[in-house]
Scaffold this motif. Sequence first.
Motif, PDB file in Angstrom:
ATOM      1  N   ARG A   1      68.024  42.778  71.277  1.00  9.80           N
ATOM      2  CA  ARG A   1      68.314  42.586  72.707  1.00  9.80           C
ATOM      3  C   ARG A   1      68.035  43.884  73.472  1.00  9.80           C
ATOM      4  O   ARG A   1      68.930  44.429  74.123  1.00  9.80           O
TER       5      ARG A   1
ATOM      6  N   GLN B   1      69.486  45.276  77.145  1.00 14.12           N
ATOM      7  CA  GLN B   1      70.736  44.628  77.537  1.00 14.12           C
ATOM      8  C   GLN B   1      71.897  45.592  77.302  1.00 14.12           C
ATOM      9  O   GLN B   1      71.952  46.288  76.284  1.00 14.12           O
TER      10      GLN B   1
ATOM     11  N   PHE C   1      75.822  46.395  76.590  1.00  9.58           N
ATOM     12  CA  PHE C   1      76.979  45.770  75.946  1.00  9.58           C
ATOM     13  C   PHE C   1      78.204  46.664  76.071  1.00  9.58           C
ATOM     14  O   PHE C   1      78.115  47.886  75.915  1.00  9.58           O
TER      15      PHE C   1
ATOM     16  N   SER D   1      73.300  50.602  75.380  1.00  9.16           N
ATOM     17  CA  SER D   1      72.081  49.793  75.481  1.00  9.16           C
ATOM     18  C   SER D   1      71.017  50.469  74.615  1.00  9.16           C
ATOM     19  O   SER D   1      71.158  51.640  74.216  1.00  9.16           O
TER      20      SER D   1
END
Length: 226
Positions: free
Chosen positions: A170, A173, A175, A222
């Motif tokens: 990912r 993205q 988190f 990220s």
Amino acid sequence: MPEDKGLVLIVEDEAHIADLQRLYLTRDGFGVHVESDGRAGLAAARRLRPVTIVLDLTLPGLDGIEFCRLLRDSGDWTPVVMVTARDEEADRIIGLELGADDYLTKPFSPRELVARIRTVLRRAAGPPAEPVLTLGALTLDPARRTVHHEGRPVDLTTTEFNLLAYLMRRPGQVFTRAQLLSHVWGYADYRDGRVVDVYVSQLRAKLGGAGPIRTVRGVGYSLGPA
């Protein structure tokens, strides 16, 4: 009859605790070998090649910290669930920094121990037939569970590998720590956010100064181009 899920090595000097752990693990289909001394436990780990080690922090002969250090220094990355009677952050962080994959604080439910071992083994197995992941100078092979950065191999613990793989699937993205705990560790407790920081720090140290993990201030982490 429960299926054979492999051998779990318990290194625990309190016999009643080891017996209870053995009972629940056996019921769940694991083979179990118990040692009550750290040095004997390390020898058993090298001799028996268990699928997981349940390691008490305080042991005669060789304590859990040194046990884990020697195990990892020898290139053995068998998943380790560390057990401590002291609910202190420093103990947990030292264990994680030395390569433990999870920890439990006494007293704990033997059912929780079984659940944690299942989770650690699922993480170690990884997803089948997933393509190689590449981000800049970083390459991760989920099938072979290998990582290369700038062409050099990088040795990672089971949890370090799974955290890096989760982020690489990912890229870009962001988190939060709670999200990473939930998706990578299998549980979410805001009080354990420091655990994520420790693993990110370990990954950065192993990947070098040009590593791709970025801190997003006030949010979490990220993965960007290396």
